[in-house]
Design an enzyme around this catalytic site. Structure first.
Site, short mmCIF file in Angstrom:
data_model
loop_
_atom_site.label_atom_id
_atom_site.label_comp_id
_atom_site.label_asym_id
_atom_site.label_seq_id
_atom_site.Cartn_x
_atom_site.Cartn_y
_atom_site.Cartn_z
N SER A 56 0.80 -1.23 0.00
CA SER A 56 0.00 0.00 0.00
C SER A 56 0.83 1.27 0.00
CB SER A 56 -0.88 0.06 1.26
OG SER A 56 -2.05 -0.65 1.08
N HIS A 73 -2.91 1.09 -4.80
CA HIS A 73 -2.26 -0.10 -5.35
C HIS A 73 -2.34 -0.07 -6.87
CE1 HIS A 73 -1.55 -2.77 -1.89
NE2 HIS A 73 -2.49 -2.07 -1.33
N HIS A 131 -5.58 -8.87 -2.39
CA HIS A 131 -5.81 -9.19 -0.97
C HIS A 131 -6.98 -10.13 -0.80
CE1 HIS A 131 -3.82 -5.23 -1.03
NE2 HIS A 131 -3.30 -5.58 0.13
N TYR A 143 -9.22 -9.78 1.37
CA TYR A 143 -10.42 -8.99 1.68
C TYR A 143 -11.12 -8.46 0.44
CZ TYR A 143 -7.30 -4.88 1.33
OH TYR A 143 -6.39 -3.94 0.91
N GLU A 144 -10.48 -8.62 -0.72
CA GLU A 144 -11.18 -8.26 -1.97
C GLU A 144 -12.18 -9.35 -2.34
OE1 GLU A 144 -8.49 -6.59 -5.13
OE2 GLU A 144 -6.96 -7.05 -3.63
N ALA A 191 2.14 -2.21 4.35
CA ALA A 191 1.84 -1.18 5.35
C ALA A 191 1.24 -1.91 6.53
CB ALA A 191 0.85 -0.18 4.78
N MET A 220 -2.91 -6.83 6.66
CA MET A 220 -3.92 -7.69 5.99
C MET A 220 -3.36 -8.38 4.75
SD MET A 220 -7.01 -4.89 6.09
CE MET A 220 -7.26 -3.83 7.52
N SER A 221 -2.05 -8.51 4.70
CA SER A 221 -1.47 -9.09 3.47
C SER A 221 -0.27 -9.96 3.79
CB SER A 221 -1.05 -7.95 2.53
OG SER A 221 0.04 -7.24 3.10
N ASN A 266 0.87 3.59 11.09
CA ASN A 266 -0.03 4.10 12.15
C ASN A 266 0.12 3.25 13.40
OD1 ASN A 266 -1.60 2.18 10.14
ND2 ASN A 266 -2.47 1.86 12.16
N HIS A 282 -7.62 4.91 5.60
CA HIS A 282 -6.75 4.34 4.57
C HIS A 282 -5.90 5.43 3.89
CE1 HIS A 282 -5.23 1.68 1.51
NE2 HIS A 282 -5.75 2.42 0.55
N1 HPA Z 1 -4.27 -2.74 10.74
C1 HPA Z 1 -4.32 -3.56 9.68
N2 HPA Z 1 -3.75 -3.29 8.51
C2 HPA Z 1 -3.08 -2.14 8.40
C3 HPA Z 1 -2.98 -1.24 9.46
C4 HPA Z 1 -3.60 -1.56 10.70
O1 HPA Z 1 -3.56 -0.80 11.68
N3 HPA Z 1 -2.24 -0.18 9.01
C5 HPA Z 1 -1.91 -0.46 7.72
N4 HPA Z 1 -2.41 -1.64 7.35
#
Ligand code: HPA
Length: 252
Positions: free
Chosen positions: A19, A50, A72, A74-75, A102, A194-195, A218, A230
């Site tokens: 990301s 992406h 991903h 989640y898609e 990320a 998530m990846s 973050n 995001h």
């Molecule tokens: N959680 C899950 N996926 C992420 C996060 C997060 O805080 N930050 C970037 N991708």
């Protein structure tokens, strides 16, 4: 560039850019590119931030393949589908892959905007690309220790603080709750995303050497007074991506 030209270049090293990290490819000097849509079995990502293409670059006189954008779970895809690019890389002769992403920082000694070398992972996505076999692959060293040492040495060389820790993979696409983050910390996770995990499993099962780097965009949910967006994740990735590019160039 045509698909055949990409195959003929025979890159042995690949980097998957997560990301907001697509700009890292520019740091390598783009030689040519192929859209995922032009590769049989692959398709472009639906997530903002992406891109969906392979970029061929030269590094230390050798071809290197950069994958800008990934798919991903989640898609709504299967773990087999999100790892098609890894099997493609293996087919064209790629032997080692750096997976970047990320992630949210969980470990209190980390800093947002920093990088974490993935030393191990916890798969909480409830699936794997190896469903249906082949079975029982050893996963005791998914992330190559030798390669981790190279990354640490490179970070010292360029004066970059490199954290190290365990990456927990959640299905998403929603961010975690504070209670889930407390659970992940208890389980031994240092960062959450998530990846990456399906790709790492697939690459290891194919005998490829794997390294992983998380860009800590973050604090994970509940660790600071903030909500997660995001757009912010992508924005931090852009700035901190320059550090990642320097590290990759020094270590690969
Ligand atoms: N959680 C899950 N996926 C992420 C996060 C997060 O805080 N930050 C970037 N991708």
């Amino acid at each position: 560039m045509s698909l055949t030209a990409l195959q003929n270049a025979r890159p042995e090293t690949a980097i998957v850019l997560g990301s907001g990290l697509g700009a890292v490819a520019e740091a390598f000097g783009i030689e040519s590119e192929v859209a995922y849509a032009d590769v049989p079995g692959l398709s472009a990502s639906t997530v903002p931030g992406h891109a969906g293409r392979f970029v061929l670059a030269q590094h230390h006189g050798k071809p290197i393949l950069l994958a800008q954008g990934r798919r991903h779970l989640y898609e709504g895809l299967t773990a087999h589908e999100v790892t098609a690019s890894i099997r493609f890389m293996h087919e064209i002769g790629v032997k080692r892959v750096v997976l970047t992403n990320a992630a949210g920082a969980i470990h209190e000694s980390f800093h947002v905007g920093g990088l974490m070398l993935i030393t191990d992972h916890i798969n909480l996505q409830g699936t794997t690309p190896l469903l249906g076999g082949p079975n029982f692959h050893d996963m005791s060293e998914v992330y190559s220790r030798a390669w981790c040492e190279k990354f640490h040495a490179a970070s010292l060389e360029i004066g970059l603080k490199l954290h190290a820790g365990v990456y927990a993979a959640m299905l998403g696409p929603q961010y975690e709750t504070p209670a889930e983050i407390r659970m992940l910390r208890t389980l031994g996770a240092d960062a959450v995303g998530m990846s990456t995990v399906p790709e790492a499993i697939q690459a290891r099962a194919l005998g490829m050497e794997v390294a992983g780097i998380s860009m800590l965009t973050n604090w994970a949910a509940g660790l600071r007074a903030q909500t997660l967006h995001h757009a912010e994740v992508v924005e931090v990735g852009k700035t901190a991506g320059m550090y990642l590019a320097r590290l990759l160039k020094a270590a690969v």
